[in-house]
Design a protein around this motif. Structure first.
Motif, PDB file in Angstrom:
ATOM      1  N   THR A 111      25.250  32.767  56.667  1.00 19.92           N
ATOM      2  CA  THR A 111      25.616  34.099  57.155  1.00 19.92           C
ATOM      3  C   THR A 111      25.653  35.064  55.971  1.00 19.92           C
ATOM      4  O   THR A 111      25.708  34.648  54.820  1.00 19.92           O
ATOM      5  CB  THR A 111      27.017  34.083  57.796  1.00 19.92           C
ATOM      6  OG1 THR A 111      27.936  33.534  56.848  1.00 19.92           O
ATOM      7  CG2 THR A 111      27.037  33.237  59.053  1.00 19.92           C
ATOM      8  N   GLN A 112      25.628  36.361  56.270  1.00 24.02           N
ATOM      9  CA  GLN A 112      25.736  37.369  55.216  1.00 24.02           C
ATOM     10  C   GLN A 112      27.175  37.475  54.726  1.00 24.02           C
ATOM     11  O   GLN A 112      27.422  37.641  53.544  1.00 24.02           O
ATOM     12  CB  GLN A 112      25.311  38.745  55.753  1.00 24.02           C
ATOM     13  CG  GLN A 112      23.891  38.800  56.266  1.00 24.02           C
ATOM     14  CD  GLN A 112      22.898  38.498  55.164  1.00 24.02           C
ATOM     15  OE1 GLN A 112      22.970  39.078  54.098  1.00 24.02           O
ATOM     16  NE2 GLN A 112      22.001  37.551  55.417  1.00 24.02           N
ATOM     17  N   SER A 113      28.115  37.395  55.670  1.00 24.15           N
ATOM     18  CA  SER A 113      29.519  37.598  55.322  1.00 24.15           C
ATOM     19  C   SER A 113      30.314  36.336  55.643  1.00 24.15           C
ATOM     20  O   SER A 113      29.826  35.416  56.296  1.00 24.15           O
ATOM     21  CB  SER A 113      30.073  38.789  56.101  1.00 24.15           C
ATOM     22  OG  SER A 113      30.079  38.511  57.491  1.00 24.15           O
ATOM     23  N   LYS A 114      31.556  36.317  55.191  1.00 23.75           N
ATOM     24  CA  LYS A 114      32.382  35.123  55.321  1.00 23.75           C
ATOM     25  C   LYS A 114      32.838  34.903  56.763  1.00 23.75           C
ATOM     26  O   LYS A 114      32.660  35.763  57.627  1.00 23.75           O
ATOM     27  CB  LYS A 114      33.566  35.221  54.359  1.00 23.75           C
ATOM     28  CG  LYS A 114      33.094  35.169  52.909  1.00 23.75           C
ATOM     29  CD  LYS A 114      34.230  35.135  51.914  1.00 23.75           C
ATOM     30  CE  LYS A 114      33.654  35.044  50.504  1.00 23.75           C
ATOM     31  NZ  LYS A 114      34.733  35.032  49.489  1.00 23.75           N
ATOM     32  N   SER A 174      36.252  37.131  56.972  1.00 25.04           N
ATOM     33  CA  SER A 174      36.362  38.432  56.294  1.00 25.04           C
ATOM     34  C   SER A 174      34.971  39.009  56.086  1.00 25.04           C
ATOM     35  O   SER A 174      33.962  38.316  56.237  1.00 25.04           O
ATOM     36  CB  SER A 174      37.065  38.278  54.935  1.00 25.04           C
ATOM     37  OG  SER A 174      36.139  37.910  53.928  1.00 25.04           O
ATOM     38  N   GLY A 175      34.925  40.286  55.691  1.00 26.86           N
ATOM     39  CA  GLY A 175      33.654  40.969  55.504  1.00 26.86           C
ATOM     40  C   GLY A 175      33.109  40.864  54.091  1.00 26.86           C
ATOM     41  O   GLY A 175      32.255  41.651  53.696  1.00 26.86           O
ATOM     42  N   SER A 176      33.577  39.854  53.306  1.00 26.27           N
ATOM     43  CA  SER A 176      33.045  39.667  51.957  1.00 26.27           C
ATOM     44  C   SER A 176      31.671  39.029  52.014  1.00 26.27           C
ATOM     45  O   SER A 176      31.378  38.240  52.906  1.00 26.27           O
ATOM     46  CB  SER A 176      33.945  38.724  51.156  1.00 26.27           C
ATOM     47  OG  SER A 176      35.225  39.230  51.037  1.00 26.27           O
ATOM     48  N   SER A 177      30.865  39.338  51.001  1.00 25.54           N
ATOM     49  CA  SER A 177      29.530  38.742  50.917  1.00 25.54           C
ATOM     50  C   SER A 177      29.632  37.250  50.568  1.00 25.54           C
ATOM     51  O   SER A 177      30.548  36.808  49.861  1.00 25.54           O
ATOM     52  CB  SER A 177      28.720  39.452  49.840  1.00 25.54           C
ATOM     53  OG  SER A 177      27.552  38.719  49.558  1.00 25.54           O
ATOM     54  N   ALA A 229      35.701  38.442  46.620  1.00 25.86           N
ATOM     55  CA  ALA A 229      36.941  37.936  47.199  1.00 25.86           C
ATOM     56  C   ALA A 229      37.761  39.126  47.680  1.00 25.86           C
ATOM     57  O   ALA A 229      38.267  39.904  46.870  1.00 25.86           O
ATOM     58  CB  ALA A 229      37.709  37.130  46.160  1.00 25.86           C
ATOM     59  N   VAL A 289      39.374  37.876  60.942  1.00 28.22           N
ATOM     60  CA  VAL A 289      38.584  38.221  62.132  1.00 28.22           C
ATOM     61  C   VAL A 289      37.308  37.374  62.088  1.00 28.22           C
ATOM     62  O   VAL A 289      36.575  37.411  61.102  1.00 28.22           O
ATOM     63  CB  VAL A 289      38.205  39.720  62.178  1.00 28.22           C
ATOM     64  CG1 VAL A 289      37.548  40.043  63.521  1.00 28.22           C
ATOM     65  CG2 VAL A 289      39.438  40.593  61.977  1.00 28.22           C
ATOM     66  N   THR A 290      37.087  36.622  63.153  1.00 31.21           N
ATOM     67  CA  THR A 290      36.033  35.609  63.120  1.00 31.21           C
ATOM     68  C   THR A 290      34.639  36.224  63.220  1.00 31.21           C
ATOM     69  O   THR A 290      34.406  37.163  63.978  1.00 31.21           O
ATOM     70  CB  THR A 290      36.247  34.609  64.272  1.00 31.21           C
ATOM     71  OG1 THR A 290      37.607  34.189  64.239  1.00 31.21           O
ATOM     72  CG2 THR A 290      35.354  33.396  64.138  1.00 31.21           C
ATOM     73  N   ASN A 291      33.721  35.647  62.455  1.00 28.36           N
ATOM     74  CA  ASN A 291      32.329  36.092  62.372  1.00 28.36           C
ATOM     75  C   ASN A 291      31.518  35.472  63.521  1.00 28.36           C
ATOM     76  O   ASN A 291      31.388  34.256  63.627  1.00 28.36           O
ATOM     77  CB  ASN A 291      31.789  35.637  61.009  1.00 28.36           C
ATOM     78  CG  ASN A 291      30.383  36.105  60.726  1.00 28.36           C
ATOM     79  OD1 ASN A 291      29.643  36.482  61.628  1.00 28.36           O
ATOM     80  ND2 ASN A 291      30.011  36.071  59.446  1.00 28.36           N
ATOM     81  N   ARG A 296      33.488  39.500  65.249  1.00 24.71           N
ATOM     82  CA  ARG A 296      32.905  40.653  64.554  1.00 24.71           C
ATOM     83  C   ARG A 296      31.456  40.353  64.181  1.00 24.71           C
ATOM     84  O   ARG A 296      31.040  39.196  64.049  1.00 24.71           O
ATOM     85  CB  ARG A 296      33.691  41.034  63.298  1.00 24.71           C
ATOM     86  CG  ARG A 296      33.945  39.952  62.295  1.00 24.71           C
ATOM     87  CD  ARG A 296      34.424  40.516  60.951  1.00 24.71           C
ATOM     88  NE  ARG A 296      33.422  40.204  59.944  1.00 24.71           N
ATOM     89  CZ  ARG A 296      33.351  39.020  59.332  1.00 24.71           C
ATOM     90  NH1 ARG A 296      34.216  38.070  59.609  1.00 24.71           N
ATOM     91  NH2 ARG A 296      32.393  38.798  58.453  1.00 24.71           N
ATOM     92  N   ASP A 314      28.131  40.042  61.872  1.00 24.16           N
ATOM     93  CA  ASP A 314      27.968  39.460  60.534  1.00 24.16           C
ATOM     94  C   ASP A 314      27.447  40.507  59.554  1.00 24.16           C
ATOM     95  O   ASP A 314      26.266  40.554  59.228  1.00 24.16           O
ATOM     96  CB  ASP A 314      27.000  38.268  60.620  1.00 24.16           C
ATOM     97  CG  ASP A 314      26.808  37.609  59.264  1.00 24.16           C
ATOM     98  OD1 ASP A 314      27.738  37.706  58.431  1.00 24.16           O
ATOM     99  OD2 ASP A 314      25.750  37.002  59.046  1.00 24.16           O
ATOM    100  N   VAL A 315      28.355  41.342  59.094  1.00 24.10           N
ATOM    101  CA  VAL A 315      27.988  42.435  58.193  1.00 24.10           C
ATOM    102  C   VAL A 315      28.956  42.433  57.015  1.00 24.10           C
ATOM    103  O   VAL A 315      30.154  42.225  57.195  1.00 24.10           O
ATOM    104  CB  VAL A 315      28.091  43.795  58.926  1.00 24.10           C
ATOM    105  CG1 VAL A 315      27.775  44.939  57.984  1.00 24.10           C
ATOM    106  CG2 VAL A 315      27.176  43.815  60.138  1.00 24.10           C
ATOM    107  N   VAL A 316      28.440  42.651  55.825  1.00 20.39           N
ATOM    108  CA  VAL A 316      29.305  42.722  54.642  1.00 20.39           C
ATOM    109  C   VAL A 316      29.980  44.092  54.627  1.00 20.39           C
ATOM    110  O   VAL A 316      29.303  45.119  54.573  1.00 20.39           O
ATOM    111  CB  VAL A 316      28.502  42.508  53.345  1.00 20.39           C
ATOM    112  CG1 VAL A 316      29.394  42.690  52.116  1.00 20.39           C
ATOM    113  CG2 VAL A 316      27.875  41.117  53.341  1.00 20.39           C
ATOM    114  N   THR A 317      31.302  44.097  54.722  1.00 20.55           N
ATOM    115  CA  THR A 317      32.036  45.356  54.765  1.00 20.55           C
ATOM    116  C   THR A 317      32.993  45.490  53.586  1.00 20.55           C
ATOM    117  O   THR A 317      33.604  46.539  53.392  1.00 20.55           O
ATOM    118  CB  THR A 317      32.868  45.453  56.060  1.00 20.55           C
ATOM    119  OG1 THR A 317      33.666  44.263  56.157  1.00 20.55           O
ATOM    120  CG2 THR A 317      31.981  45.561  57.281  1.00 20.55           C
ATOM    121  N   GLU A 318      33.157  44.403  52.817  1.00 20.87           N
ATOM    122  CA  GLU A 318      34.116  44.421  51.711  1.00 20.87           C
ATOM    123  C   GLU A 318      33.366  44.440  50.386  1.00 20.87           C
ATOM    124  O   GLU A 318      32.394  43.704  50.203  1.00 20.87           O
ATOM    125  CB  GLU A 318      34.999  43.161  51.761  1.00 20.87           C
ATOM    126  CG  GLU A 318      35.812  43.015  53.040  1.00 20.87           C
ATOM    127  CD  GLU A 318      36.912  44.055  53.145  1.00 20.87           C
ATOM    128  OE1 GLU A 318      37.484  44.422  52.102  1.00 20.87           O
ATOM    129  OE2 GLU A 318      37.190  44.502  54.269  1.00 20.87           O
TER     130      GLU A 318
END
Lengths: 485, 95
Positions: free
Chosen positions: A17-20, A23-26, A37, A50-52, B63, B65-69
């Motif tokens: 996936t692009q994000s965790k 969380s929205g971290s790469s 982090a 919040v689940t991806n 949510r 799958d987008v990098v927001t942080e």
């Protein structure tokens, strides 16, 4: 005494996936420590996960690929333990209600026999951070551990097999098959050296014929097929020696060092099984509908087994070649593009499994980075088929294309590699060879058939030398036979 | 289910809590009285009730799958007692 080895595996597969997962971290690999982090990953008070969606979708795809039951309701739980690479004090994972239920994976062994390895279940969880033990010291010179939380929260599925494997070879065959499967369906990048797939092996031995399992040990975090095979063999040997010397295997976690080919006990785990799991109050159950499942099933590409069967059926490839080509989706795609461009499946298969594979291997790159495109390789194969170049010259053309000298047609033109098909010109050269080697020609004519066969190669060699390999071998043979009569 | 002082010490160790041994007997008693109260739940007939994962009867919102942080290291790392080369430092955790 005859012993039987029993192996079960737990495999951590990082989902691409692009994000965790929460969380929205790469999740990109190789970033500066702790630059990916977020407050959620750092377990700052007041933050909530919040689940991806994509992690859920990828886990379901895996379940569908192994014909498993998909749980329409799955629940995240907290697995509580203290370790600095896990700042929350628990790992968010699944236990009682995992997303993927029992399934099966069929493996093929070297001798061609097939065997089914049952999957007990697969669950979703978050990865932990990385601990770096070597480089850091406090002001008093005491060793410190450096923590990088970039990996913390990367989505994983942990796949748990039944203890169905009976040798290191079977375990490796399974591991390779799983690698092929998860990369083919696009849920994992498969980069083992970056930790995208990590294997824990549970090994026990028992006397042949025994029904009960022996005490097992777990060797953790193997990230190459080679190390996995070596670690299993080493552990089997250790357990058998131990028992034959009157000792007993102790249930423990072991760590294998691939550089020294040694293993040691990592920790006695008297507390380890007390993780005090409970449903995570911060997360709600994940609900998946039949429609969701069917939509994901429709997204699945052709699976490696089905593709192998099709390659045998459609292209007339051997079981072995079809297996190699279909086992890696990128290789299979490349192969099919070469077939489309060349129109000859068998020659395409020979080139892709032969020269292309060898060059990629030597350069240590994947087929996606192959400097010779499938279209160019197909064009080159066409030139073999239409007689423009011989198979031997083709290797030169391939090397030139590999080194960036252009398309096969450009290389053939620029280097003047076109096969001589003008029989008049070839006849002149053959006459010259016979004229320059009168003695050999006389000896040939005088010799019996058996000897002639051996001597014939000399003349072919001379012709090839004069034409720099560009003569059509069939034509040379025919003309020489005629002239030497 | 009742706790004895050994079980109490084990739970405390797992939770990384330091207990004064002189408090052990009193704490065991108090925890046991809490457990007794919780134990009353065993009297309820839950034979045909599905296990509850969450008190709210709703499903997880997911949510995209987008990098927001972004990178917040420079902001949060000063909060840590020790850092080096971008890593958080802790006492060495393996021998």
């Amino acid at each position: 005494m005859s012993w039987e080895t029993v192996i079960g595996l737990e495999i951590h597969v990082q989902l691409s996936t692009q994000s965790k997962i929460f969380s929205g971290s790469s999740t990109a690999f190789g970033a500066e420590p702790n630059s990916q982090a977020s407050l959620v990953d750092l377990a700052m008070p007041g933050t909530l996960p919040v689940t991806n969606l994509e992690a859920i979708r990828k886990a379901v795809k895996f379940g569908l690929a192994i014909d498993a039951q998909i749980a329409k309701r799955s629940v995240f739980e907290r697995k509580n333990y203290f370790y600095p690479d896990l700042p929350k004090g628990y790992q968010t994972t699944q236990l009682a209600e995992p997303i993927v239920g029992a399934g099966a994976v069929e493996i093929q062994l070297e001798d061609g026999t097939r065997k089914t390895v049952r999957i007990h279940h697969a669950h979703l969880e978050e990865d932990a951070g990385k601990s770096l033990h070597e480089a850091f010291f406090d002001e008093n010179g005491h060793g410190m551990t450096g923590i990088d939380l970039n990996r913390a929260g990367t989505p994983l599925i942990e796949i748990v097999t039944e203890p169905d494997m009976r040798s290191a070879e079977e375990a490796v065959a399974f591991a390779r098959k799983l690698h092929s499967l998860v990369t083919s369906i696009g849920i994992c990048d498969g980069h083992m050296a970056q930790g995208s797939m990590r294997f824990d092996v549970n090994v026990s031995v028992r006397k042949k014929g025994d029904d009960t399992l022996g005490t097992r040990t777990e060797t953790k975090n193997l990230n190459s097929f080679k190390f996995m095979e070596a670690a299993i063999k080493l552990e089997v040997e250790r357990q058998i020696d131990l028992i034959e010397d009157g000792g007993k295997v102790v249930q423990e976690t072991r760590l294998y060092n691939g550089d020294t080919h040694t293993a040691r006990s990592m920790r006695s785990k008297e507390d380890a099984n007390d993780y005090r799991y409970f449903p995570c109050p911060d997360l709600l159950p994940v609900i998946i509908t039949d429609e969701d499942i069917e939509a994901l099933r429709a997204e699945l590409p052709e699976l490696p087994d089905a593709r192998q069967a099709r390659f045998i059926d459609q292209y007339g490839l051997s079981d072995y070649d079809a297996g190699i080509l279909a086992g890696d989706r990128a290789v299979a795609d490349y192969f099919e593009a070469v077939v489309t461009a060349s129109g000859d499946a068998k020659l395409s298969a020979n080139w892709v499994t032969g020269d292309v594979a060898a060059r990629l291997n030597a350069a240590d790159i994947g087929i996606d980075q192959c400097p010779v495109s499938a279209v160019h390789l197909g064009q080159m194969i066409q030139r073999i088929l239409d007689g423009t170049i011989s198979s031997k010259i083709a290797k030169q053309v391939f090397d030139a294309c590999w080194n960036g000298e252009g398309s096969p047609d450009q290389v053939i033109e620029a280097r003047g590699l076109k096969q001589m098909s003008d029989s008049g010109e070839l006849e002149k050269i053959i006459d010259q060879v016979i004229h320059d080697n009168t003695a050999q020609a006389e000896a040939f004519r005088a010799a019996d058939e058996g000897k002639q066969k051996k001597m014939f190669g000399f003349f072919v060699g001379q012709v090839m030398k004069l034409t720099q390999g560009k003569a059509n071998p069939q034509q040379v043979n025919a003309l020489l036979q005629e002239r030497l009569k | 289910m009742a706790l004895d002082p050994q079980a109490l010490a084990r739970v405390a160790h797992l939770a990384r809590l330091h207990l004064d041994p002189t408090d052990s007997a009193a704490l065991t008693d108090r925890l046991n009285s809490i457990l007794d109260m919780v134990n009353q739940l065993q009297d309820a007939n839950v034979g045909d009730v599905a296990p509850m994962a969450h008190p709210m009867d709703v499903a997880q919102t997911l949510r995209a799958d987008v990098v927001t942080e972004g990178d917040i290291r420079a902001i949060v790392q000063p909060l840590a007692p020790a850092t080096e080369d971008g890593c958080y430092l802790v006492p060495r955790v393996i021998e």
